[in-house]
Scaffold this motif. Structure first.
Motif, PDB file in Angstrom:
ATOM      1  N   MET A 107       0.863  -1.188   0.000  1.00 47.87           N
ATOM      2  CA  MET A 107       0.000   0.000   0.000  1.00 47.87           C
ATOM      3  C   MET A 107       0.891   1.227   0.000  1.00 47.87           C
ATOM      4  O   MET A 107       1.951   1.208   0.612  1.00 47.87           O
ATOM      5  CB  MET A 107      -0.848   0.040   1.276  1.00 47.87           C
ATOM      6  N   PRO A 108       0.461   2.289  -0.646  1.00 44.87           N
ATOM      7  CA  PRO A 108       1.287   3.500  -0.593  1.00 44.87           C
ATOM      8  C   PRO A 108       1.239   4.119   0.800  1.00 44.87           C
ATOM      9  O   PRO A 108       0.277   3.899   1.548  1.00 44.87           O
ATOM     10  CB  PRO A 108       0.620   4.425  -1.619  1.00 44.87           C
ATOM     11  N   SER A 109       2.264   4.907   1.124  1.00 46.25           N
ATOM     12  CA  SER A 109       2.340   5.455   2.490  1.00 46.25           C
ATOM     13  C   SER A 109       1.184   6.421   2.772  1.00 46.25           C
ATOM     14  O   SER A 109       0.760   6.581   3.914  1.00 46.25           O
ATOM     15  CB  SER A 109       3.685   6.148   2.704  1.00 46.25           C
ATOM     16  N   PHE A 110       0.607   7.042   1.701  1.00 44.02           N
ATOM     17  CA  PHE A 110      -0.464   8.016   1.962  1.00 44.02           C
ATOM     18  C   PHE A 110      -1.766   7.336   2.400  1.00 44.02           C
ATOM     19  O   PHE A 110      -2.753   8.017   2.690  1.00 44.02           O
ATOM     20  CB  PHE A 110      -0.671   8.958   0.776  1.00 44.02           C
ATOM     21  N   LEU A 231     -13.757   4.893 -14.188  1.00 44.22           N
ATOM     22  CA  LEU A 231     -12.293   4.808 -14.230  1.00 44.22           C
ATOM     23  C   LEU A 231     -11.679   6.163 -13.892  1.00 44.22           C
ATOM     24  O   LEU A 231     -12.121   7.194 -14.405  1.00 44.22           O
ATOM     25  CB  LEU A 231     -11.816   4.384 -15.620  1.00 44.22           C
ATOM     26  N   VAL A 232     -10.670   6.147 -13.020  1.00 47.76           N
ATOM     27  CA  VAL A 232      -9.888   7.358 -12.751  1.00 47.76           C
ATOM     28  C   VAL A 232      -8.406   6.977 -12.851  1.00 47.76           C
ATOM     29  O   VAL A 232      -8.070   5.792 -12.911  1.00 47.76           O
ATOM     30  CB  VAL A 232     -10.191   7.945 -11.337  1.00 47.76           C
ATOM     31  N   GLY A 233      -7.532   7.977 -12.853  1.00 48.88           N
ATOM     32  CA  GLY A 233      -6.096   7.720 -13.000  1.00 48.88           C
ATOM     33  C   GLY A 233      -5.483   7.148 -11.725  1.00 48.88           C
ATOM     34  O   GLY A 233      -6.159   6.903 -10.721  1.00 48.88           O
ATOM     35  N   ARG A 234      -4.188   6.976 -11.803  1.00 52.65           N
ATOM     36  CA  ARG A 234      -3.439   6.435 -10.671  1.00 52.65           C
ATOM     37  C   ARG A 234      -3.616   7.351  -9.461  1.00 52.65           C
ATOM     38  O   ARG A 234      -3.536   8.579  -9.569  1.00 52.65           O
ATOM     39  CB  ARG A 234      -1.970   6.395 -11.086  1.00 52.65           C
ATOM     40  N   TRP A 235      -3.848   6.773  -8.303  1.00 54.04           N
ATOM     41  CA  TRP A 235      -3.998   7.557  -7.074  1.00 54.04           C
ATOM     42  C   TRP A 235      -2.605   8.023  -6.643  1.00 54.04           C
ATOM     43  O   TRP A 235      -1.730   7.215  -6.348  1.00 54.04           O
ATOM     44  CB  TRP A 235      -4.656   6.692  -5.993  1.00 54.04           C
ATOM     45  N   ALA A 236      -2.446   9.352  -6.617  1.00 58.71           N
ATOM     46  CA  ALA A 236      -1.097   9.890  -6.408  1.00 58.71           C
ATOM     47  C   ALA A 236      -0.869  10.424  -4.993  1.00 58.71           C
ATOM     48  O   ALA A 236       0.258  10.423  -4.502  1.00 58.71           O
ATOM     49  CB  ALA A 236      -0.832  11.013  -7.409  1.00 58.71           C
ATOM     50  N   ALA A 237      -1.933  10.917  -4.346  1.00 55.55           N
ATOM     51  CA  ALA A 237      -1.733  11.535  -3.019  1.00 55.55           C
ATOM     52  C   ALA A 237      -3.082  11.745  -2.338  1.00 55.55           C
ATOM     53  O   ALA A 237      -4.135  11.634  -2.978  1.00 55.55           O
ATOM     54  CB  ALA A 237      -1.031  12.891  -3.186  1.00 55.55           C
ATOM     55  N   VAL A 238      -3.021  12.056  -1.037  1.00 55.16           N
ATOM     56  CA  VAL A 238      -4.218  12.510  -0.306  1.00 55.16           C
ATOM     57  C   VAL A 238      -3.903  13.904   0.210  1.00 55.16           C
ATOM     58  O   VAL A 238      -2.842  14.110   0.817  1.00 55.16           O
ATOM     59  CB  VAL A 238      -4.539  11.590   0.894  1.00 55.16           C
ATOM     60  N   ARG A 239      -4.772  14.842  -0.092  1.00 51.86           N
ATOM     61  CA  ARG A 239      -4.555  16.194   0.424  1.00 51.86           C
ATOM     62  C   ARG A 239      -5.863  16.704   1.001  1.00 51.86           C
ATOM     63  O   ARG A 239      -6.890  16.677   0.317  1.00 51.86           O
ATOM     64  CB  ARG A 239      -4.041  17.113  -0.696  1.00 51.86           C
ATOM     65  N   ASP A 240      -5.817  17.103   2.263  1.00 50.60           N
ATOM     66  CA  ASP A 240      -7.017  17.624   2.957  1.00 50.60           C
ATOM     67  C   ASP A 240      -8.204  16.677   2.797  1.00 50.60           C
ATOM     68  O   ASP A 240      -9.318  17.110   2.488  1.00 50.60           O
ATOM     69  CB  ASP A 240      -7.394  19.011   2.417  1.00 50.60           C
ATOM     70  N   GLY A 241      -7.960  15.397   2.948  1.00 51.54           N
ATOM     71  CA  GLY A 241      -9.048  14.423   2.866  1.00 51.54           C
ATOM     72  C   GLY A 241      -9.517  14.137   1.455  1.00 51.54           C
ATOM     73  O   GLY A 241     -10.510  13.432   1.261  1.00 51.54           O
ATOM     74  N   PHE A 245      -5.915  12.123  -8.169  1.00 52.51           N
ATOM     75  CA  PHE A 245      -5.579  11.118  -9.176  1.00 52.51           C
ATOM     76  C   PHE A 245      -4.746  11.733 -10.291  1.00 52.51           C
ATOM     77  O   PHE A 245      -4.947  12.900 -10.666  1.00 52.51           O
ATOM     78  CB  PHE A 245      -6.856  10.517  -9.775  1.00 52.51           C
ATOM     79  N   SER A 246      -3.864  10.932 -10.852  1.00 49.96           N
ATOM     80  CA  SER A 246      -3.029  11.377 -11.968  1.00 49.96           C
ATOM     81  C   SER A 246      -3.903  11.663 -13.191  1.00 49.96           C
ATOM     82  O   SER A 246      -4.942  11.025 -13.395  1.00 49.96           O
ATOM     83  CB  SER A 246      -2.010  10.272 -12.282  1.00 49.96           C
ATOM     84  N   GLY A 247      -3.445  12.597 -14.008  1.00 50.09           N
ATOM     85  CA  GLY A 247      -4.163  12.908 -15.246  1.00 50.09           C
ATOM     86  C   GLY A 247      -3.724  12.014 -16.398  1.00 50.09           C
ATOM     87  O   GLY A 247      -4.104  12.252 -17.541  1.00 50.09           O
ATOM     88  N   SER A 300     -13.072  13.245 -19.640  1.00 47.26           N
ATOM     89  CA  SER A 300     -12.384  13.950 -18.551  1.00 47.26           C
ATOM     90  C   SER A 300     -12.602  13.195 -17.241  1.00 47.26           C
ATOM     91  O   SER A 300     -13.540  13.508 -16.501  1.00 47.26           O
ATOM     92  CB  SER A 300     -12.862  15.394 -18.423  1.00 47.26           C
ATOM     93  N   PRO A 301     -11.743  12.197 -17.027  1.00 50.88           N
ATOM     94  CA  PRO A 301     -11.867  11.443 -15.779  1.00 50.88           C
ATOM     95  C   PRO A 301     -11.657  12.358 -14.575  1.00 50.88           C
ATOM     96  O   PRO A 301     -10.907  13.334 -14.653  1.00 50.88           O
ATOM     97  CB  PRO A 301     -10.755  10.392 -15.868  1.00 50.88           C
ATOM     98  N   ARG A 302     -12.315  12.027 -13.497  1.00 46.41           N
ATOM     99  CA  ARG A 302     -12.165  12.864 -12.287  1.00 46.41           C
ATOM    100  C   ARG A 302     -10.715  12.873 -11.823  1.00 46.41           C
ATOM    101  O   ARG A 302     -10.050  11.849 -11.830  1.00 46.41           O
ATOM    102  CB  ARG A 302     -13.017  12.272 -11.162  1.00 46.41           C
ATOM    103  N   LEU A 303     -10.269  14.020 -11.372  1.00 44.47           N
ATOM    104  CA  LEU A 303      -8.896  14.137 -10.897  1.00 44.47           C
ATOM    105  C   LEU A 303      -8.837  14.144  -9.377  1.00 44.47           C
ATOM    106  O   LEU A 303      -7.769  14.025  -8.791  1.00 44.47           O
ATOM    107  CB  LEU A 303      -8.241  15.410 -11.456  1.00 44.47           C
TER     108      LEU A 303
END
Ligand SMILES: Cc1cc2nc3c(=O)[nH]c(=O)nc-3n(C[C@H](O)[C@H](O)[C@H](O)COP(=O)(O)OP(=O)(O)OC[C@H]3O[C@@H](n4cnc5c(N)ncnc54)[C@H](O)[C@@H]3O)c2cc1C
Length: 399
Positions: A107-110, A231-241, A245-247, A300-303
């Protein structure tokens, strides 16, 4: 002596979800001396059937198997290895690490930053949809595990979002044959580790988007989209909850399509050259080449997605597995905690490995790879024992 912390076929009994079937067809699931002899060679085994097969294979050797014996340390000594277990210590000249490549989910650290109101599961803790809260599910990872769980959760009536990173797209069948028949027949699965251009990459390749169903259905992103999975892009981070996702969704999908078409092209060339081979499955000719539709990517997948809004109640991490060598007190791991070995010969005298991805051949990743790999590795091991002049002081368990 074989040491097993749980039971024979432990991973298949306890570390898989309920609906899982193998993605390799029955005729391909062979162990030395054990072949599928049932009525459906082209079908896919349930977990109970895999356990039965491994038990059948292990039965003649049960005298050497110590179940319920957890190895907590392996240390190099002057005369071999000291193995500390939950049932005492053992001295031995050689050790074969066959503890599996998939002991822990990655699992990613985020993941730590996901709000506590959202439940998090992994392929080890997921069993079936009935254990999840009602409401939306975010499945992370679009390899074999992710696509299978996304489909199952979508069929349970939940809205499913699938976060898609690098993946390997494959149709279940191609030109009338199982795609894994082609891997076998065209010789790809027998490619040796020392002949591959990029071995590190081959060993890290995600599992293919395949599922074993009685219908032999293809489970790619197009199939999931048509079921209503977003479908959405690669999950890159969590910010403020919020999940960000990557574009690059379109790019990863184009790349997967390109690589799939390249592989199917290799199959076509092999067939056009009069290829014959394959060690099983139903016989017969192949159908004419069939082009596959490109992956349909939303415009335009959700970001981003607000994890505090209640839209997503559960995150299922299907982001891969890794081995667990915390008990191995021999300095043979690289910076990524992977074992340093050359075709199963580990970088420490008398230490060997089996059951790792592309260990000696592409097929090493799968059950059918073990027969050839074990033969090669054990040949090296017996040569080592024959030339080893160290004297073993205490080879027996000292409980
Ligand atoms: C979700 C999933 C689906 C898969 N599907 C397929 C498929 O369809 N077809 C296919 O051919 N392959 C499939 N594979 C790959 C398959 O699991 C491997 O090829 C095979 O299990 C390798 O067998 P193994 O005995 O090397 O490892 P494992 O099956 O992982 O067994 C390792 C054993 O070592 C024990 N162990 C670990 N650490 C210790 C310790 N410290 N002390 C004592 N015992 C320990 C574990 O309890 C376990 O029983 C799949 C893998 C996964 C994770």
């Amino acid at each position: 002596m074989v040491l097993e912390r749980g039971e024979v076929a432990n991973s298949w009994r306890h570390e898989r979800w309920d609906s899982l079937r193998l993605l390799t067809p029955n005729w391909q699931c062979r162990l030395p001396g054990v072949r599928y002899e049932g009525p459906d060679p082209d079908g896919y085994m349930t977990m109970a059937e895999v356990v039965e097969m491994v038990e059948r294979f292990a039965a003649p050797a049960l005298g050497c198997v110590r179940t319920g014996t957890n190895v907590t340390s392996v240390r190099l000594t002057d005369d071999g290895y000291r193995v500390i277990t939950s049932a005492g210590e053992i001295g031995c000249r050689t050790v074969v690490l066959a503890s599996g490549a998939c002991n822990r989910p990655t699992m990613p650290s985020f993941a730590d930053a996901v709000p506590p109101t959202v439940e998090q599961l992994t392929a080890f803790t997921y069993r079936d949809p009935s254990h999840l809260a009602d409401g939306g599910v975010l499945v992370v990872g679009a390899s074999a595990t992710g696509v299978q769980l996304a489909a199952e959760l979508s069929r349970s009536g939940r809205p499913v979002t699938l976060s898609v990173g690098e993946h390997v797209r494959l149709p279940r069948t191609y030109r009338g044959r199982d795609v894994l028949w082609w891997m076998d027949a065209s010789g790809i699965w027998d490619q040796r580790y020392d002949e591959l251009d990029d071995l590190t990459r081959a060993r890290r390749l995600p599992s293919p988007q395949l599922v074993g169903t009685p219908e032999h259905s293809t489970l790619d992103l197009n199939a999931l989209s048509s079921m209503g999975v977003e479908l959405v892009g690669r999950w890159a981070a969590v910010r403020d909850g919020r999940a960000l996702f990557s574009g690059g969704l379109r790019n990863v999908c184009s790349l997967a399509d390109l690589k799939m078409n390249r592989l199917l092209g290799v199959f076509d060339e092999w067939a056009a050259a009069g290829g014959s081979g394959g060690s099983g499955g139903s016989g017969g000719e192949v159908d004419p080449p069939e082009p596959l539709a490109p992956t349909q990517v939303p415009d335009s997948p959700r970001l981003q997605l607000d994890l505090r809004s209640g839209e997503i109640r559960t995150v299922v991490w299907a982001t891969g597995f890794r081995p667990d060598y915390r008990w191995l007190d021999v300095p043979v791991l690289d910076a990524k905690a992977q074992l340093r070995h050359d075709g199963g010969v580990v970088d420490s005298p008398g230490l060997y490995a089996l059951g790792l991805p592309v260990l000696r051949r592409r097929k090493s990743t799968f059950i059918l790879g073990i027969e050839d790999d074990a033969r090669d590795v054990i040949e090296h091991l017996t040569g080592f024992l024959a030339s080893d002049s160290r004297v073993l002081v205490n080879p027996s368990p000292a409980g």
